[in-house]
Design a protein around this motif. Structure first.
Motif, mmCIF file in Angstrom:
data_model
loop_
_atom_site.group_PDB
_atom_site.id
_atom_site.type_symbol
_atom_site.label_atom_id
_atom_site.label_comp_id
_atom_site.label_asym_id
_atom_site.label_seq_id
_atom_site.Cartn_x
_atom_site.Cartn_y
_atom_site.Cartn_z
ATOM 1 N N THR A 194 0.843 -1.212 -0.098
ATOM 2 C CA THR A 194 0.002 0.007 0.006
ATOM 3 C C THR A 194 1.025 1.328 -0.075
ATOM 4 O O THR A 194 2.040 1.110 0.372
ATOM 5 C CB THR A 194 -0.950 0.049 1.033
ATOM 6 O OG1 THR A 194 -0.125 0.441 2.371
ATOM 7 C CG2 THR A 194 -1.734 -1.176 1.422
ATOM 8 N N SER A 237 0.523 3.616 2.175
ATOM 9 C CA SER A 237 1.238 4.149 3.404
ATOM 10 C C SER A 237 2.343 3.336 3.671
ATOM 11 O O SER A 237 3.215 3.717 4.433
ATOM 12 C CB SER A 237 -0.012 3.734 4.487
ATOM 13 O OG SER A 237 -0.947 4.733 4.321
ATOM 14 N N LEU A 238 2.476 1.935 3.430
ATOM 15 C CA LEU A 238 3.579 1.163 3.908
ATOM 16 C C LEU A 238 4.821 1.383 3.033
ATOM 17 O O LEU A 238 5.842 1.490 3.517
ATOM 18 C CB LEU A 238 3.242 -0.366 3.532
ATOM 19 C CG LEU A 238 2.273 -0.810 4.400
ATOM 20 C CD1 LEU A 238 1.811 -2.373 3.775
ATOM 21 C CD2 LEU A 238 2.674 -1.288 5.827
ATOM 22 N N ASP A 297 -3.556 -6.471 5.439
ATOM 23 C CA ASP A 297 -3.207 -4.996 4.900
ATOM 24 C C ASP A 297 -3.811 -3.809 5.408
ATOM 25 O O ASP A 297 -3.393 -2.733 5.532
ATOM 26 C CB ASP A 297 -2.951 -4.916 3.409
ATOM 27 C CG ASP A 297 -1.932 -5.794 2.999
ATOM 28 O OD1 ASP A 297 -0.799 -6.284 3.728
ATOM 29 O OD2 ASP A 297 -2.043 -5.836 1.735
ATOM 30 N N GLU A 298 -5.201 -4.021 5.715
ATOM 31 C CA GLU A 298 -6.205 -2.994 6.106
ATOM 32 C C GLU A 298 -5.588 -2.444 7.646
ATOM 33 O O GLU A 298 -5.524 -1.184 7.875
ATOM 34 C CB GLU A 298 -7.665 -3.480 6.313
ATOM 35 C CG GLU A 298 -8.540 -2.352 6.773
ATOM 36 C CD GLU A 298 -10.007 -2.590 6.946
ATOM 37 O OE1 GLU A 298 -10.648 -1.959 7.267
ATOM 38 O OE2 GLU A 298 -10.268 -3.985 6.241
ATOM 39 N N ASP A 309 -2.067 -1.040 7.278
ATOM 40 C CA ASP A 309 -2.204 0.627 6.717
ATOM 41 C C ASP A 309 -2.669 1.514 7.748
ATOM 42 O O ASP A 309 -2.052 2.559 7.815
ATOM 43 C CB ASP A 309 -3.068 0.346 5.589
ATOM 44 C CG ASP A 309 -2.847 1.323 4.514
ATOM 45 O OD1 ASP A 309 -1.730 1.443 4.176
ATOM 46 O OD2 ASP A 309 -3.645 1.938 3.944
ATOM 47 N N THR A 346 -0.281 4.873 8.755
ATOM 48 C CA THR A 346 -0.862 5.895 8.587
ATOM 49 C C THR A 346 -0.719 6.665 9.979
ATOM 50 O O THR A 346 -0.148 7.960 9.867
ATOM 51 C CB THR A 346 -2.120 5.943 8.048
ATOM 52 O OG1 THR A 346 -2.148 5.345 6.861
ATOM 53 C CG2 THR A 346 -2.810 7.342 7.873
#
Length: 338
Positions: free
Chosen positions: A118, A120-121, A316-317, A320, A324
Motif C-alpha cells: 500500500t 502508506s507502507l 493490509d487494512e 495500513d 498511517t
C-alpha cells in the motif's frame, strides 16, 4: 535503478537546502533527469510539497539517500547517451564535466519490497530509511489515560521495517496501536467501556516489585469514573516465545476471555493468579453491589464471526492503519533518556 539524475557536489562546510528544507544527514541533493520505465509511480524518499512520486519530480531538486546513488561506468554512460541520441530529434547536449560543473551524472535506486503493498507502507519504508541514515528515532508520548501510566514509545528503523515486512511485532507496535484505539474510543464516547493494559505489564519481566503491585496496576486500568464496577472490557496483551496472546477482562461479569491466535496455549497460572487478585480487589471496593462469584476463564478459539484465516487485504487494512498513524509523528535524535 529507477532514474538517472544529477547530484549536487557541495563544497566543504556549505549549507545545502532543498526547497527551503535542510538537507538530511546521509542524503544528497539531486535533480531527476530521466525516470526509467516502470518506476514512474515510485515514492520519493523525501516528498517535496505536492511532489510524492518520481515522475512528478522530473527536473526538480529532491533529497536522495546517498547509499542509493550510483555512478554509472563509462560503458553504460556511452550506451545511454547513444540510446538518447537515436531516439530524440533534440540536439545532443554535451555531458557535464565534474571538473567544471558542480553537478555529476549518476543513477539512483530505491528499495521497495513485495510486502510493501500500500502507499502508506511504502511511505513508512521511506521514513525507515530516513531513521537509518540520520540515526534518529520516532518518539511518541503515551499519555497516562491510554495505558494508565506515562511512558514513551520509541520506534526505530527496525520497528518500521519489521512492520512493513510483516516480521516480528514488538511491544512498541502494540503500544502505538493502543494509543490509536484509545483516540478512537474517545471519539465515539466509549471511554468508560474499554481500556488497555501496557503490552509488557503481564510479562514476568515487567517492572513490578511483586504481584500485588502488578494487580494494583490492573485495578487502576479496570476502574474509572462513570463505571459501576469498572470497565466492561480491558484488553491485556501477553507476549511469550515470539507469540502474542490476549486476555480480554470483563470485571463486571467476572469473566476473562483468553485469545490465542494459534489456539495452542492455555493461560499461565501466574497470569490467572494476578488477574484473580485484581478482580478480588475490585469486588472488595463495594461488596454490596458485587456478585462475589469466582472469576471464570473462557478459552476463545474463534472470535465471534471472525474468519479462521484472514485474507491479505484484511491484514493490509490493519497494517495500513498503523502505518498511517505512525507517519503522523516526527523523527528526532535519540539521546538515550527515556
Amino acid at each position: 535503478m529507477v532514474a538517472s539524475a544529477l547530484v549536487y557536489m557541495s563544497r566543504n562546510g556549505e549549507f545545502v537546502s532543498v526547497h527551503g528544507a535542510s538537507l538530511r544527514d546521509g542524503f544528497k541533493k539531486v535533480t531527476i533527469k530521466k525516470v526509467y520505465n516502470g518506476s514512474e509511480n515510485a515514492l520519493l524518499p523525501v516528498p517535496v510539497g505536492d511532489l510524492e512520486i518520481l515522475n512528478d519530480a522530473k527536473s526538480s531538486f529532491v533529497q536522495w539517500p546517498q547509499s542509493n546513488i550510483h555512478s554509472p561506468n563509462e560503458k553504460n554512460a556511452r550506451e545511454e547517451e547513444a540510446h538518447e541520441s537515436t531516439n530524440s530529434t533534440q540536439p545532443k547536449t554535451k555531458p557535464l564535466d565534474p571538473t567544471t560543473s558542480r553537478f555529476l551524472g549518476v543513477k539512483v535506486s530505491l528499495e521497495f519490497r513485495q510486502k510493501w503493498r500500500t502507499m502508506s507502507l511504502k511511505k513508512l519504508a521511506n521514513e525507515a530509511r530516513v531513521l537509518k541514515t540520520s540515526a534518529t528515532m520516532i518518539n511518541v508520548d503515551i499519555e497516562e489515560h491510554v495505558l494508565h501510566r506515562e511512558q514513551k514509545c520509541m520506534l526505530s528503523y527496525e520497528d518500521l521495517i519489521h512492520w512493513c515486512d510483516e516480521e516480528e511485532i514488538s511491544a512498541s507496535h502494540i503500544a502505538l496501536f493502543m494509543r490509536y484505539l484509545t483516540e478512537l474510543v474517545v471519539s465515539i464516547q466509549c471511554t468508560t467501556s474499554y481500556g488497555f493494559l501496557c503490552p509488557t505489564s503481564l510479562s514476568k519481566f515487567a517492572s513490578f516489585e511483586n504481584e500485588d503491585d502488578r494487580s494494583d496496576y490492573i485495578v487502576k486500568a479496570m476502574t474509572c469514573t462513570g463505571c459501576e464496577r469498572g470497565r466492561k472490557l480491558v484488553f491485556a496483551p501477553y507476549f511469550e516465545g515470539n507469540h502474542w496472546m490476549l486476555a480480554a477482562i470483563n470485571p463486571k461479569d467476572s469473566v476473562v476471555y483468553w485469545c490465542d491466535p494459534a489456539g495452542t496455549r492455555e493461560p499461565r497460572e501466574f497470569l490467572k493468579d494476578t488477574i484473580n487478585m485484581a478482580i478480588t480487589k475490585i469486588n472488595s471496593m463495594d461488596p454490596e453491589k458485587c456478585q462475589q462469584k469466582e472469576l471464570e476463564w473462557k478459552i476463545i478459539k474463534f472470535m465471534f464471526k471472525a474468519p479462521k484465516i484472514y485474507s491479505v487485504q484484511q491484514i493490509d487494512e490493519v497494517r495500513d492503519i498503523w502505518a498511517t498513524y505512525a507517519l503522523q509523528f516526527k523523527a528526532e535524535v535519540f539521546d538515550g533518556n527515556v
